[in-house]
Design an enzyme around this catalytic site. Structure first.
Site, mmCIF file in Angstrom:
data_model
loop_
_atom_site.group_PDB
_atom_site.id
_atom_site.type_symbol
_atom_site.label_atom_id
_atom_site.label_comp_id
_atom_site.label_asym_id
_atom_site.label_seq_id
_atom_site.Cartn_x
_atom_site.Cartn_y
_atom_site.Cartn_z
ATOM 1 N N ARG A 1 0.846 -1.203 0.000
ATOM 2 C CA ARG A 1 0.000 0.000 0.000
ATOM 3 C C ARG A 1 0.878 1.249 0.000
ATOM 4 O O ARG A 1 1.965 1.265 0.615
ATOM 5 C CB ARG A 1 -0.875 -0.019 1.264
ATOM 6 C CG ARG A 1 -1.918 1.080 1.364
ATOM 7 C CD ARG A 1 -3.017 0.890 0.385
ATOM 8 N NE ARG A 1 -4.183 1.732 0.675
ATOM 9 C CZ ARG A 1 -5.073 2.061 -0.256
ATOM 10 N NH1 ARG A 1 -4.958 1.630 -1.508
ATOM 11 N NH2 ARG A 1 -6.126 2.791 0.053
ATOM 12 N N THR B 1 -8.949 0.638 -10.127
ATOM 13 C CA THR B 1 -8.160 -0.415 -9.483
ATOM 14 C C THR B 1 -8.281 -1.636 -10.392
ATOM 15 O O THR B 1 -9.069 -1.644 -11.332
ATOM 16 C CB THR B 1 -8.684 -0.699 -8.050
ATOM 17 O OG1 THR B 1 -8.530 0.496 -7.271
ATOM 18 C CG2 THR B 1 -7.995 -1.834 -7.338
ATOM 19 N N THR C 1 -3.757 -0.880 -7.504
ATOM 20 C CA THR C 1 -4.532 0.347 -7.677
ATOM 21 C C THR C 1 -3.682 1.588 -7.920
ATOM 22 O O THR C 1 -2.527 1.651 -7.483
ATOM 23 C CB THR C 1 -5.414 0.590 -6.423
ATOM 24 O OG1 THR C 1 -6.248 1.725 -6.639
ATOM 25 C CG2 THR C 1 -4.581 0.807 -5.170
ATOM 26 N N GLU D 1 -3.989 8.092 -4.224
ATOM 27 C CA GLU D 1 -4.447 7.300 -3.078
ATOM 28 C C GLU D 1 -4.591 8.123 -1.804
ATOM 29 O O GLU D 1 -5.259 7.694 -0.861
ATOM 30 C CB GLU D 1 -3.442 6.170 -2.833
ATOM 31 C CG GLU D 1 -4.066 4.833 -2.561
ATOM 32 C CD GLU D 1 -4.627 4.199 -3.809
ATOM 33 O OE1 GLU D 1 -5.820 3.854 -3.797
ATOM 34 O OE2 GLU D 1 -3.903 4.046 -4.792
ATOM 35 N N ASP E 1 -7.829 8.311 -0.235
ATOM 36 C CA ASP E 1 -8.407 7.222 0.562
ATOM 37 C C ASP E 1 -8.255 7.474 2.064
ATOM 38 O O ASP E 1 -8.798 6.730 2.881
ATOM 39 C CB ASP E 1 -7.774 5.875 0.191
ATOM 40 C CG ASP E 1 -8.533 5.189 -0.947
ATOM 41 O OD1 ASP E 1 -9.629 5.649 -1.305
ATOM 42 O OD2 ASP E 1 -8.022 4.189 -1.478
ATOM 43 N N GLY F 1 -13.186 -1.577 -7.651
ATOM 44 C CA GLY F 1 -14.514 -0.992 -7.496
ATOM 45 C C GLY F 1 -14.689 -0.131 -6.263
ATOM 46 O O GLY F 1 -15.819 0.041 -5.793
ATOM 47 N N GLY F 2 -13.585 0.425 -5.714
ATOM 48 C CA GLY F 2 -13.712 1.357 -4.599
ATOM 49 C C GLY F 2 -14.421 0.736 -3.421
ATOM 50 O O GLY F 2 -14.191 -0.424 -3.079
HETATM 51 N N1 GLY Z 1 -8.181 2.929 -3.913
HETATM 52 C C1 GLY Z 1 -9.076 1.887 -3.713
HETATM 53 C C2 GLY Z 1 -8.876 1.170 -2.437
HETATM 54 O O1 GLY Z 1 -7.761 0.965 -2.024
HETATM 55 O O2 GLY Z 1 -9.822 0.807 -1.792
#
Ligand code: GLY
Length: 566
Positions: free
Chosen positions: A103, A376, A394, A415, A418, A467-468
């Site tokens: 991440r 993603t 993603t 990102e 998020d 898909g978020g």
């Molecule tokens: N950017 C999408 C996720 O990591 O949930």
């Protein structure tokens, strides 16, 4: 006294049956490994890259590197070297299961209020467009980690297909073109991105060949130098210079200090199946465990479709509420995973569900969390040793931040969006919601990405999707379909419904519900929002451990996806 077997007419008559049983037993015994390998991804060229590396002696983890790198080239809308990923691994030799957390992290100069303007409102443009929106990427470090710790081949072999695709070019597909129509205007703000991904400043037509020699060069540096090929030296210099000149805050120390984390997966069980899924900083595994624990006693497979959707929506509502309060980077926030995934906790939540009426989300104390991320990508694969990888990768929104540092060839993620966008503005219901996922230097932003294994006595599923915020409910519906006895073509094609606490509504794909079902759900008190577009892009594989048979399924919603078994 010992009795000796002497053939009689009766026993001879049973012989064919006994021989049949023996054959069945030996076929079961010999089916401990998959008969073939399967790769399912969002792009046929990436699926082929995975098989190419398997055919050249690689294992599933080498193939995962090949697919990850190929997707980074041919699907720049969805993932890339400028983004991050979670790779969920199952190593057959010792049943080792782990999630490789690649991440993105917040740069050292990031701070809680960095996207707030003088009125305390979020500046959406800064939060999603340009270099200030980008976290420090983990995709390249993840591939290096996979090669060094799990693969059989050197990176020069596993990255070869992607280097070839970047050098020789690939055709623009429907997804590239369609998502670019939303992002081209923003891409045009940055010359390097415009040059690499548009043609004369315009969205290239389907079939146009795109070549990305700068990505090929970066991949060669990674192949030669490993981590240093991306996070130090030439690539790092270009990234830091490009980002800072365009108003971003990355430093060499941010890149050199990036670390991959190995995370213990979330494990839970449902109706005799074992689930192995994504732990924090993903919210997916915790939410899925919570939903399954809530719904298990209802035996939802036996319910009529409206009751089933109602019960699922009520469980989703409660799990997404908890997501917004309790989930964040576990290295910064004490996520109560044990509590949230316990059956006792689920029993308490279940007690507040009525079968004859929808709950009002506002009656559950919580924190409003807006859906994050719409793009993603995901792939699933299994090799002939039974090693498995489910990986979700993603750059966040389509084409990420739309920014490319000159000379690199890849877009940076956005990102940072998020994180909780209103970290500085605690809501009416409580402080926890804001601190769990607030921006802090070096912190990982909360994700919904949910690569998942479902292990049954007979069959094993490997699945996931982009898909978020809807990733979690898509994976949930897919795995329930698997447990109902269906194969990957069914899971990936299923019509989708979703509830995420706020907004307080059941979202449905255009053909997911009949008019009668919508009316029945509304009569229970639900608001049903039938969306104009479908969502997700799921790719899964299944292995029957008793027959050795392997199947794959690729989401029909986007035509470039491909599952190949061979
Ligand atoms: N950017 C999408 C996720 O990591 O949930």
């Amino acid at each position: 006294m010992k009795r000796h077997f002497a053939p009689t007419a009766k026993s001879i008559a049973w012989m064919p049956f006994l021989i049949g049983l023996l054959c069945l037993w030996s076929s079961l015994a010999s089916a401990e490994k998959p008969a073939k390998a399967a790769v399912a991804s969002a792009h046929y060229l990436a699926t082929e890259a995975g098989h190419e590396v398997l055919a050249n002696g690689g294992n599933a983890f080498d193939a995962a590197i090949a697919v990850s790198a190929a997707l980074a080239v041919v699907e720049p809308a969805s993932s890339g070297l400028g983004g991050g990923a979670f790779w969920l691994l199952h190593r057959a030799a010792d049943d080792h299961q782990v999630m490789i957390d690649g991440r993105e992290t917040a740069p050292a100069a990031a701070h809680r209020d960095m996207y707030l303007n003088e009125n305390g409102e979020v500046n959406r443009d800064l939060a999603v467009n340009g270099p200030l929106a980008a976290g420090i990427p983990g995709h390249a470090a993840g591939m290096v980690h996979l090669a060094q710790n799990y693969g059989r081949l050197p990176l020069s072999e596993s990255l070869k297909p992607a280097i070839r695709l970047a050098t020789e070019g690939f055709p623009v597909d429907e997804k590239y073109h369609s998502l670019m129509s939303f992002r081209a205007e923003t891409i045009r703000r940055w010359p390097a991105a415009t040059e690499a991904l548009l043609v004369d400043g315009e969205n290239p037509p389907v079939g146009h060949i795109i070549k990305l020699p700068d990505i090929a060069n970066t991949l060669r540096l990674i192949a030669e130098q490993g981590f240093e090929g991306f996070y130090k030296g030439e690539t790092a210099d270009k990234l830091v210079k490009g980002v800072q000149e365009a108003g971003g805050i990355w430093t060499h120390a941010d890149l050199a200090g990036y670390t991959i984390k190995e995370r213990e997966p979330i494990r839970t069980s449902y109706q005799g199946y074992e689930l192995v899924t994504a732990p924090p900083p993903s919210s997916g595994g915790v939410a899925i465990a919570e939903i399954l624990n809530i719904v298990e006693p209802y035996k939802i497979s036996d319910l009529d479709p409206v009751k089933r959707i109602h019960v699922l929506a009520e469980a989703m509502r409660r799990a997404y509420r908890d997501r917004s309060i309790y989930l964040g980077d576990p290295d910064f926030f004490d996520v109560p995973v044990r509590l949230l995934t316990s059956r006792d906790y689920a029993a308490g939540l279940r007690a507040s569900i009525r079968l004859d009426r929808a709950t009002d989300s506002n009656s559950l104390a919580g924190f409003e969390d807006s859906p994050k991320g719409t793009d993603t990508t995901h792939f699933s694969l299994i090799d002939t040793d039974g090693n498995m990888v489910a990986a979700t990768l993603t750059v966040n929104l389509p084409y990420g931040a739309a920014f490319m540092a000159p000379g690199t060839g890849f877009l940076l993620n956005n990102e940072m969006d998020d994180f909780s966008a209103k970290a500085g503005a605690p809501n009416a219901y409580g402080l926890l919601g804001y601190s769990a996922n607030a921006i802090e230097p070096h912190k990982r932003m909360l994700s919904s990405m949910t690569p998942t294994f479902v292990l049954g006595e007979e069959k094993v599923a490997v699945l996931g999707t982009p898909g978020g915020s809807r990733i979690i409910t898509m994976v949930l519906l897919g795995l329930l379909d698997f447990i109902d006895g269906n194969g990957p073509v069914s899971w990936v094609s299923l019509p989708r419904i979703h509830h995420q606490y706020q907004p307080d509504q059941i979202s449905a794909e255009p053909d997911a519900l009949t008019a009668d079902q919508i009316a029945a759900l509304e009569a229970l008190g639900h608001t049903v929002n039938v969306r104009e577009r479908t969502w997700g892009n799921m790719h899964g594989v299944m292995w029957n451990r008793q027959t050795g048979e392997v199947e794959g399924g690729s989401d029909p919603r986007w035509p470039s996806g491909r599952a190949i078994v061979k």
